[in-house]
Design an enzyme around this catalytic site. Structure first.
Site, PDB file in Angstrom:
ATOM      1  N   GLU A   1       3.914  -0.954 -10.693  1.00 15.42           N
ATOM      2  CA  GLU A   1       5.203  -1.086  -9.977  1.00 15.42           C
ATOM      3  C   GLU A   1       6.342  -1.465 -10.917  1.00 15.42           C
ATOM      4  OE1 GLU A   1       4.630  -3.502  -6.435  1.00 15.42           O
ATOM      5  OE2 GLU A   1       3.842  -1.774  -5.372  1.00 15.42           O
TER       6      GLU A   1
ATOM      7  N   GLU B   1      -2.112   2.510  -4.013  1.00 18.51           N
ATOM      8  CA  GLU B   1      -2.057   1.376  -3.087  1.00 18.51           C
ATOM      9  C   GLU B   1      -1.545   1.878  -1.756  1.00 18.51           C
ATOM     10  OE1 GLU B   1      -0.068  -2.275  -4.203  1.00 18.51           O
ATOM     11  OE2 GLU B   1      -0.706  -2.047  -6.282  1.00 18.51           O
TER      12      GLU B   1
HETATM   13  C1  BGP Z   1       2.190  -4.364  -4.234  1.00 15.06           C
HETATM   14  C2  BGP Z   1       1.454  -4.997  -5.381  1.00 15.06           C
HETATM   15  C3  BGP Z   1       0.109  -5.551  -5.062  1.00 15.06           C
HETATM   16  C4  BGP Z   1      -0.066  -6.042  -3.637  1.00 15.06           C
HETATM   17  C5  BGP Z   1       0.681  -5.248  -2.601  1.00 15.06           C
HETATM   18  C6  BGP Z   1       0.707  -5.875  -1.219  1.00 15.06           C
HETATM   19  O1  BGP Z   1       3.555  -4.523  -4.425  1.00 15.06           O
HETATM   20  O2  BGP Z   1       1.284  -4.078  -6.452  1.00 15.06           O
HETATM   21  O3  BGP Z   1      -0.227  -6.473  -6.061  1.00 15.06           O
HETATM   22  O4  BGP Z   1       0.044  -7.372  -3.528  1.00 15.06           O
HETATM   23  O5  BGP Z   1       1.979  -4.950  -2.991  1.00 15.06           O
HETATM   24  O6  BGP Z   1       1.680  -6.880  -1.151  1.00 15.06           O
HETATM   25  P1  BGP Z   1       1.377  -8.301  -0.545  1.00 15.06           P
HETATM   26  O7  BGP Z   1       0.237  -8.839  -1.317  1.00 15.06           O
HETATM   27  O8  BGP Z   1       2.613  -9.079  -0.722  1.00 15.06           O
HETATM   28  O9  BGP Z   1       1.036  -8.071   0.888  1.00 15.06           O
END
Ligand code: BGP
Length: 509
Positions: free
Chosen positions: A205, A406
């Site tokens: 990201e 993701e």
């Molecule tokens: C993305 C990240 C992850 C993960 C995901 C979900 O931005 O790459 O590391 O955490 O988001 O977000 P959250 O954990 O805040 O629900």
């Protein structure tokens, strides 16, 4: 297209189904095996409404608090404050459960597992000359365990991971010397696993990195009290951030070049957060506003996929009164070493409203609410159709393979008395998204390499530091304050995903 033609098409037989995690949220073992401290180890837990914090002090002993994503005031350093809970110290303890977790992934039929390597497990300070053999040994065992089951490792080199020493001594990625430290780290991994790992992501990201947490940045302005600029990115901080991301883009291009010399068959990707943006209405100002807003995210994938900053980057920099500093050779490096595929995260879409534009973001995320969409309990709009749109948008733009690394829904799970967990909301979310991905692949002919759901085994939320915001097919017995046995339990979605993978995406239940 006839019905028969549609039935004859499906996901390619080598489609990579699996799941994704990151060391900072999952691994734990924070003081074991010679691992050094990372900035995320100093981040407290939080909630949907209470941001995570880092306590900081200067040599005189003055204390201030910064929120996740903010820069640390100049002259201060983060520290562990007694009486607070730090969820990344244990994560959900993959460090001690990796065999069990990988066996569960194998049972679901995973073809791929995306993991990240903790920088401070390999280089405890970040600028060490020699890697920590014990740390490498841990990942050797993880990768060998994956290979045992025929699971392809997809390795993210940098996922929200900032060695504390590099942040405090160098001011993080604002200092170009970090490129060399990162490359030493990357070379160590490429050489070590050149025959075992094919798929790599240089940076996670890249468009949303920021502050002390992920970039190790100190602010030029002095903060007088906690929360003084909650939720906002001061213009000068935005400039430091964009310059730092430039250093990362150069580092990523150099890592691509280095990797191709080590093994020309590597598949190299850089990852961007590319959840979609809509105009709030068909008013031309909303439509153009949404288009411009989207460019704040696409600017970074343009660099990694096309090899140069797009024409419009200059106008984005102008908004932050920022002038990019490039060194001779940077442009050639970016041009000559683009990525092989675009990896991206997709969770939701948001809508740009000309009457209340989000002017503080630099990464093109979270434009505004969309009344047509339902939301998760954490307020993230659910939009499966948006995934098909984004897949088409990105392939139209780059003409290179895509990898959804993701996707998923954070939700509270209830464990029944008999130990079962009925997460039909998660199954519904994933089913709808896979259906739209399937249409993009089968009908629109978008080449997609694979799909890894986020947090396949429950882990700590990056955004809130909570445990109860769960994404996994596998439940981990742990609460928001770190109480629990770390016991693993299969949710209903575990058995559902097993069927999805077993049928190569034909049986979505
Ligand atoms: C993305 C990240 C992850 C993960 C995901 C979900 O931005 O790459 O590391 O955490 O988001 O977000 P959250 O954990 O805040 O629900």
């Amino acid at each position: 297209m006839t019905g028969k033609e549609m039935r004859d098409m499906s996901f390619p037989t080598n489609f990579l189904w699996g799941g994704a995690t990151a060391a900072n949220q999952y691994e734990g073992g924070w003081k074991e095996g010679g691992r050094g401290i990372a900035v995320h180890d100093l981040m407290t837990d939080g909630t949907k409404d209470e941001p995570r914090r880092i306590y900081c002090r200067n040599d005189a002993g003055d204390e201030v608090t910064i929120l996740q994503g903010e820069c640390i005031p100049f002259g201060y350093q983060g520290f562990l404050k007694e009486g607070y809970y730090y969820p990344s110290h244990n994560g959900t303890d993959f460090y001690h459960h990796y065999k069990e977790d990988i066996a569960l992934m194998a049972e679901m039929g995973f073809k791929v597992y995306r993991l990240s390597v903790s920088w401070t497990r390999i280089f405890p300070n970040g600028d060490d000359l020699v890697p920590n053999e014990e740390g490498l040994g841990f990942y050797d065992r993880v990768i060998d365990e994956l290979k045992k089951y025929g699971i392809e490792p997809l390795v993210t080199i940098l996922h929200f991971d900032m060695p504390l020493h590099l942040a405090n001594v160098y001011g993080g990625w604002a200092d170009r010397r970090l490129i060399d430290f990162y490359l030493r780290f990357a070379r160590t991994l490429f050489e070590r696993w050149k025959d075992k790992v094919t798929y790599w992501i240089t940076v996670n990201e890249i468009n949303v990195l920021g502050g002390y947490w992920t970039l190790g940045l100190a602010s030029n302005h002095r903060k007088n009290q906690a929360n003084s600029n909650q939720g906002e990115t001061p213009v000068e901080d935005a400039g430091i951030k964009l310059q730092s991301i430039h250093h990362l883009l150069v580092a990523s291009a150099m890592a691509n070049r280095m990797a191709r010399e080590i093994n020309p068959d590597f598949m190299l990707g850089t990852m961007c957060a590319l959840s979609g943006i809509y105009p709030a209405t068909c008013h031309p100002d909303d439509v153009f506003g949404a288009y411009e807003f989207r460019r704040k995210a696409l600017m970074f994938s343009d660099v990694t996929m096309r090899g140069y900053y797009p024409n419009y980057a200059a106008s984005i920099f102008d908004q932050y009164h920022f002038k990019l500093r490039r060194e001779p050779g940077d442009d050639e490096l970016l041009r000559d070493n683009p990525s092989d595929y675009l990896a991206f995260s997709y969770y939701r879409t948001t809508a740009f409203d000309r009457n209340s534009p989000n002017t503080t973001t630099t990464g093109g995320q979270q434009a505004g609410p969309n009344p047509y969409l339902e939301k998760t309990p954490w307020g993230w709009p659910i939009d499966a159709r948006g995934l098909r749109l984004v897949l088409n948008e990105l392939y139209d733009r780059y003409q290179k393979p895509l990898f959804i690394v993701e996707n998923g829904m954070g939700n509270v799970d209830i464990v029944e008395e008999d130990g079962s967990i009925h997460d039909d909301y998660r199954i519904a979310y994933l089913r709808d998204h896979i259906m739209e991905m399937k249409k993009a692949v089968e009908i629109d002919r978008v080449p997609v390499l694979g799909y890894t759901t986020w947090g396949c085994v429950d882990l700590v939320s990056a955004g809130t530091g909570e445990m109860k915001k769960r994404y996994g097919f596998v439940y981990v017995d742990l609460d928001d304050k770190g109480n629990g046995s770390f016991k693993r339990m299969k949710k209903d979605s575990f058995f559902w995903y097993q069927k999805v993978i077993g049928s190569n995406g034909e049986n979505l239940g």
